[in-house]
Write an enzyme that holds these catalytic residues in place. Structure first.
Site, short mmCIF file in Angstrom:
data_model
loop_
_atom_site.label_atom_id
_atom_site.label_comp_id
_atom_site.label_asym_id
_atom_site.label_seq_id
_atom_site.Cartn_x
_atom_site.Cartn_y
_atom_site.Cartn_z
N ASP A 122 0.84 -1.19 0.00
CA ASP A 122 0.00 0.00 0.00
C ASP A 122 0.89 1.25 0.00
OD1 ASP A 122 -2.99 0.73 0.38
OD2 ASP A 122 -2.04 1.89 1.97
N TYR B 93 -12.86 6.59 -2.60
CA TYR B 93 -12.38 6.75 -1.22
C TYR B 93 -11.16 7.66 -1.11
CZ TYR B 93 -8.39 3.55 -1.72
OH TYR B 93 -7.19 2.96 -2.08
N TYR C 124 -2.55 10.61 2.26
CA TYR C 124 -3.45 11.11 1.21
C TYR C 124 -3.33 12.60 0.91
CZ TYR C 124 -5.60 6.56 1.74
OH TYR C 124 -5.81 5.21 1.78
N HIS D 278 -6.13 -7.32 -0.93
CA HIS D 278 -5.26 -6.21 -0.53
C HIS D 278 -4.46 -6.53 0.73
CE1 HIS D 278 -4.10 -2.01 -0.87
NE2 HIS D 278 -4.40 -1.80 0.40
#
Length: 316
Positions: A106, A151, A234, A294
């Site tokens: 990730d 998201y 993010y 994931h």
């Protein structure tokens, strides 16, 4: 698990938590994703030490048991790289003889690739779950073709995810995240819906995640909250750290879970299947876990560990 030592290292006035097990010059640095912590690598750390490696897994600043910075909204990707370098120095891993393997998933794949580009003389290899190295100049715009409820778009909006998550305790947030992000579809909310509302409260956990595991995740975030983790992952613009070399020269293994929702990000499947990823990593292996999600490293640890250790064994 009881053999894993837990340490706190002071970096820029913050106490950063690190899980550490094993000895020797061949070190595996495990880098987690959002909003995970060191615990996501628990199966791999034990397998690594049994294979003769030292395994280190930090919690990034503001993640899990590591202190958040005084101004979470200013936390940056550069902070993360500097923290990781400081942790390695503090743990008495001298530059002159120590070599790293970097294992990541990730968001953790970004610092793994950056460290391999900055220190190719110290990095023996990189293993990532699902994420190949793609320079920013060649990276697809994931947001443009997807609806507003994607998201990542929601998490990038300051305060929105904090308010969404804040309706629940941290353990429930992790329950929802593990249920939602272990599916093969990209999480996308409707216009008047929040990301946490995509999960029905009666939905069971994935069979490979226990209530005890869930409590370990939730307890680690009760004090820190999620603001710093959201900011770094993010909202902080990726920093090139002065890197001019756009090709990873160290050996790279990308383990692709065939049921990972990330495969459905715009352009990702084409980049992988076309072989374009090999333009950015000169020594690249791709392997597939047909049932992998994931969270393949937790879902099927024996299979993941075998792939990881076979690759690492070839490059010591």
């Amino acid at each position: 698990m009881d053999q894993i030592q837990h340490k706190y290292i002071s970096v820029q006035g913050l106490k950063l938590h690190v899980a550490d097990i094993g000895t020797g010059p061949n070190v595996i640095v495990f880098l987690h994703g959002f909003p995970e912590i060191w615990y996501t690598w628990r199966h791999q750390m034990i397998a690594a030490v049994n294979a003769g490696f030292r395994a280190i897994a930090p919690d990034y600043r503001g993640h899990g048991l590591s202190d958040p910075p005084p101004e979470p909204d200013k936390a940056s990707c550069r902070d993360l790289i500097n923290d990781l370098l400081a942790i390695l120095e503090d743990l008495a891993i001298p530059k002159i003889f120590c070599f790293w393997f970097l294992v990541a998933k990730d968001f953790g794949c970004w610092p793994a690739y950056v460290l391999s580009l900055l220190y190719p003389d110290r990095a023996l290899g990189v293993v990532t779950l699902g994420v190949p190295y793609i320079p920013a100049s060649s990276r697809p715009d994931f947001k443009k073709p997807l609806p507003e409820g994607f998201y990542i778009s929601r998490f990038q909006e300051p305060g929105r995810a904090e308010a969404d998550f804040g309706r629940f305790d941290a353990t429930t947030v992790f329950r929802n995240i593990y249920i939602l992000f272990s599916r093969s579809e990209i999480p996308i909310a409707a216009e008047n819906q929040e990301i946490m509302d995509l999960v029905d409260p009666s939905t069971p956990l994935p069979p490979w995640l226990s209530e005890e595991d869930l409590e370990a995740y939730g307890a680690s975030y009760e004090k820190t909250g999620f603001q710093t983790a959201l900011q770094i992952t993010y909202r902080s613009k990726p920093d090139d750290m002065g890197i001019t070399e756009l090709v990873v020269k160290v050996p790279v293994l990308v383990i692709v879970g065939k049921k990972d929702y990330f495969n459905k990000f715009p352009g990702i499947e084409d980049i992988i299947t076309s072989g374009m990823v090999k333009e950015f990593a000169s020594d690249l292996e791709l392997v597939y876990m047909p049932e992998g999600t994931h969270f393949a490293q937790e879902q099927s640890p024996d299979q993941f560990n075998q792939l990881m250790l076979t690759f690492l064994g070839k490059h010591i």
